[in-house]
Write an enzyme that holds these catalytic residues in place. Structure first.
Site, PDB file in Angstrom:
ATOM      1  N   ALA A   1       0.851  -1.188   0.000  1.00 18.04           N
ATOM      2  CA  ALA A   1       0.000   0.000   0.000  1.00 18.04           C
ATOM      3  C   ALA A   1       0.891   1.243   0.000  1.00 18.04           C
ATOM      4  CB  ALA A   1      -0.875  -0.016   1.245  1.00 18.04           C
TER       5      ALA A   1
ATOM      6  N   GLY B   1       0.521  -4.890   1.076  1.00 12.81           N
ATOM      7  CA  GLY B   1      -0.667  -4.786   0.229  1.00 12.81           C
ATOM      8  C   GLY B   1      -0.442  -5.391  -1.158  1.00 12.81           C
TER       9      GLY B   1
ATOM     10  N   GLU C   1      -1.038  -8.905  -0.598  1.00  9.97           N
ATOM     11  CA  GLU C   1      -2.474  -9.056  -0.301  1.00  9.97           C
ATOM     12  C   GLU C   1      -3.300  -9.001  -1.593  1.00  9.97           C
ATOM     13  OE1 GLU C   1      -2.271  -5.935   2.713  1.00  9.97           O
ATOM     14  OE2 GLU C   1      -3.289  -7.293   4.087  1.00  9.97           O
TER      15      GLU C   1
ATOM     16  N   GLU D   1       4.373  -5.323   7.317  1.00 14.32           N
ATOM     17  CA  GLU D   1       3.580  -4.304   8.019  1.00 14.32           C
ATOM     18  C   GLU D   1       4.009  -4.105   9.466  1.00 14.32           C
ATOM     19  OE1 GLU D   1       2.348  -6.452   5.880  1.00 14.32           O
ATOM     20  OE2 GLU D   1       0.673  -5.614   4.748  1.00 14.32           O
TER      21      GLU D   1
END
Ligand code: 3H9
Length: 706
Positions: free
Chosen positions: A63, A102, A105, A125
């Site tokens: 992300a 992310g 993910e 993370e």
């Protein structure tokens, strides 16, 4: 806005390429691009499968962290994942380079995953103080099991593609052209009529029991000392046993909590501070790290001592050819032994293979005349820490090397400005302050003088990047950034507390409980009390300090209590053990030194120890800023978190001071100033910032100078 996702039709396959340099972060533009490409494909009856891959080196670094403090624009990553999972045609992720956070993910929401054999997949993370918040804690357990998912998320370290295949995270590992192989994989799916396979419909094969949780926490205890995110990770993974919709809702609420935590704010601050510190801010006359500099392929290190040999190993590790030069044949022989034993230890610990060690050893040559360094792209002087010896070497290097080559001096105490005066080209001279051990430590202080040119600085930044070190620029001043704060602030206060009545074990334990990797007295014993004494003697030639200033450490040096290497220092170490045992002889010595100075001893509690050591560190840090030795408070934080063991999850001393509030910090400093005298004089910068309700973070944004 540039298109962050490209779309291409390849036979029955729609190819989506994420194109968001530098690291393919999943920014709003990427999410929009993926969403639009899927909508476009849905309208095209020729397309029977979709492939998500990257147009860059990395699949995706996760992300976009810069969006965390802003409201998320739609579609969210979760909305994109839902669209993928419920697509009527199969969607495959082709993973090359890195798939992190992310990014992974996103790939886990795809129906199939193909990875290049050199790819790495990870969930970092936790290093940012957050939990994987885009289904990572729900889909990873469904793919590899809850126990394995917990370990992977707690470690934060990426795994290889082959390991990912073993665990069931990817379906296929390929060599050569990833895109070509992944397109063939998609075509096979179409031919075989294999359709979508939503990860969310799978169930988790194992449940986490308390013993498994305890053993995972133990395995990562060192990295997670003082942290709290791991508890949130456990809570979220436990929810993966529930139906997916319920689990994902629990994950979302825990993710919000983690994002708002102090721990996450601090860790994200350090993440960006480390990247910023590798650049020079401010004045347009100063170039940043992208200034064009000649390539560096060959490096010469002058001085075959421990430091010189360690620096050479650091360069060989970075695949550069390096020559160690010393006019003493015995030193060269010892250096060969140091290099061999360093690599032997890396092989023994399983860090590298013997063949890799052999290749690196071959990169290091030894030579004994200075003429042999003439073709080096960069020379680092690392001879004995003595001003005249170093000046002599620099003068000779200056005439041996073409004028555009950079000459770096490795010093922790001497004036780089004075050393540069020994050359006709002071603009090409700078300091590189490596920490011990030079090949393994993360921090590199780059010391600039008034004359150091932007090109020379740019070369130093490039070196740091090559060596994978965190670089911080310091102006040439007493102790540079780190040692100045350590000596005048943190360590000095620790000694003062000993004189006033605390014991070494009490001071060390209090600061270790605060979060430091090791307390100050244990650090001194590890590095050698004599090393500190010699360094301070050199520094005193620049600027002296009034008594009491390290009277205990210096007395221990005189007594031959040099630390672990002699089995006795602030503590006693029995039979070569590293266990520090309190020693009454040291306590008696401290009492005597205190009484000689008329210091009245008393009981001191842990709160006072922590408060005084940290406030004095912050106060001297602020002086380092107001004097211009460091450009940014964030640079100071990088120095202390990457080189001096300050807990990263507290963000570094200046960030930590901001979280305490500078008025509170100033109040504490004034209190000790009144009680303990002049050396606690409040830094003017703190007075100024506190009076206007400001912070170091705000000061960085508005006033930091290069
Ligand atoms: C996440 O994914 C959360 C999800 O679970 C939930 C979401 C809902 N975003 O390090 P470098 C920038 S959390 C934005 O010098 P390298 C970096 O600031 C994320 N920017 O290069 C720098 O900018 P600049 C989980 C990012 O080759 C530039 O890229 N992912 C991001 O030495 C180059 O970076 C991570 O924690 C990002 N995600 O190392 C991975 N990543 O040039 C974080 C980098 O302006 N990233 N930038 O200074 C890394 O570990 C390293 O950057 C990486 C490359 C190994 C990828």
């Amino acid at each position: 806005m540039a298109r962050a996702v490209t779309f291409d039709e390849r036979g029955p396959v729609g190819l989506m390429g994420i194109d968001n340099p530098p690291v393919n972060a999943i920014s709003h533009s990427v999410r929009c691009g993926l969403h639009d490409a899927m909508a476009q494909a849905a309208k095209n009856p020729r397309i029977k499968a979709l492939l998500i891959t990257s147009d860059g080196k990395q699949f995706s670094a996760g992300a976009d962290i810069t969006e965390f403090d802003r409201p998320q624009g739609e579609p969210s990553l979760q909305q994109v994942q839902t669209a993928i999972e419920f697509s009527s045609i199969p969607i495959v992720a082709a993973i090359g380079g890195l798939a992190l956070g992310g990014g992974l993910e996103l790939a886990m929401a795809c129906h199939y995953r193909v990875a290049h054999k050199d790819a790495k997949l990870g969930m970092p993370e936790i290093t940012l103080g957050i939990i994987p918040g885009a289904g990572g804690t729900q889909r990873l357990p469904r793919l590899i099991g809850a126990g394995a998912a917990l370990n992977m998320i707690l470690s934060g370290t990426p795994i290889s593609a082959l390991e990912a295949k073993d665990k069931g995270l990817v379906d296929d590992v390929v060599e050569g052209d990833l895109r070509h192989a992944a397109l063939s994989f998609c075509e096979r799916l179409v031919q075989e009529g294999r359709g979508p396979r939503p990860t969310c419909n799978r169930s988790v094969s194992d449940s986490l029991d308390e013993a498994e949780i305890a053993s995972a926490l133990l395995a990562h205890a060192r990295a997670l000392k003082g942290r709290s995110t791991q508890q949130l990770v456990i809570e979220a993974i436990k929810a993966s046993r529930l139906p997916f919709a319920q689990g994902i809702a629990i994950e979302a609420s825990i993710a919000q909590k983690s994002l708002a935590s102090r721990e996450s704010l601090a860790l994200r601050h350090v993440f960006f501070a480390e990247r910023e510190s590798g650049k020079l801010s401010g004045a347009s006359t100063i170039h940043n790290k992208r200034t064009q500099t000649p390539a560096i392929q060959r490096v010469a290190v002058i001085g075959a001592g421990t430091m010189g040999s360690g620096i050479a190993v650091a360069f060989a590790d970075a695949a550069l050819d390096v020559m160690i030069n010393d006019n003493d044949p015995a030193s060269l022989t010892r250096s060969r032994e140091v290099v061999s034993s360093t690599y032997a230890s890396s092989v023994r610990r399983g860090r590298i293979a013997q063949s890799v060690a052999d290749e690196r050893i071959r990169r290091i040559r030894h030579a004994h005349t200075l003429a042999e360094v003439a073709d080096a792209d960069l020379v680092i002087e690392a001879v004995f820490e003595d001003v005249e010896t170093k000046k002599d070497v620099l003068t000779r290097l200056d005439s041996a090397l073409p004028a555009e080559r950079v000459i770096a001096t490795n010093t922790s105490t001497l004036s780089v400005t004075e050393l540069a005066r020994a050359t006709a080209h002071p603009e090409r001279v700078l300091g590189l302050h490596f920490f011990v051990p030079a090949h393994a430590s993360r921090l590199l202080e780059i010391v600039r003088t008034e004359h150091t040119s932007p090109e020379s600085l740019a070369t130093a930044f490039r070196i740091a990047k090559l060596l994978k070190k965190v670089a911080v620029v310091s102006r040439d001043a007493f102790g540079f950034i780190g040692n100045r704060m350590m000596l005048d602030g943190y360590f000095r206060e620790a000694e003062q507390l000993l004189l006033e009545g605390a014991t070494p074990a009490q001071v060390d334990t209090a600061l270790e409980n605060f979060g430091f990797a090791m307390g100050p007295q244990r650090v001194s014993d590890l590095g050698g009390n004599d090393v500190g004494t010699k360094a301070r003697a050199q520094l005193f030639k620049r600027d002296s300090r009034p008594d009491p200033y390290f009277v205990i450490a210096d007395r221990l040096t005189e007594m031959g209590r040099l630390g672990q290497k002699t089995g006795r220092g602030f503590y006693t170490y029995e039979n070569g053990s590293r266990e520090a045992v309190s020693d009454p002889e040291v306590h008696n010595l401290i009492e005597k030194l205190a009484s000689d100075r008329g210091i009245r001893r008393r009981e001191i509690n842990d709160e006072e120890i922590i408060e005084r050591c940290i406030l004095s560190l912050v106060n001297v840090g602020a002086m380092v800023l107001e004097e211009g030795t460091a450009a940014r408070a964030a640079d100071v934080d990088v120095v202390w978190t990457s080189g001096y063991g300050f807990p990263r999850h507290l963000g570094g001393p200046m960030f930590y001071a901001d979280t305490l509030g500078l008025s509170h910090v100033l109040e504490g400093i004034r209190h000790y100033h009144e009680k303990l005298g002049h050396y606690w004089r409040p830094a003017r910068l703190i007075e100024r910032l506190a009076s206007s309700g400001s912070s170091f973070e705000a000061w960085d944004r508005t006033s930091a100078s290069p």
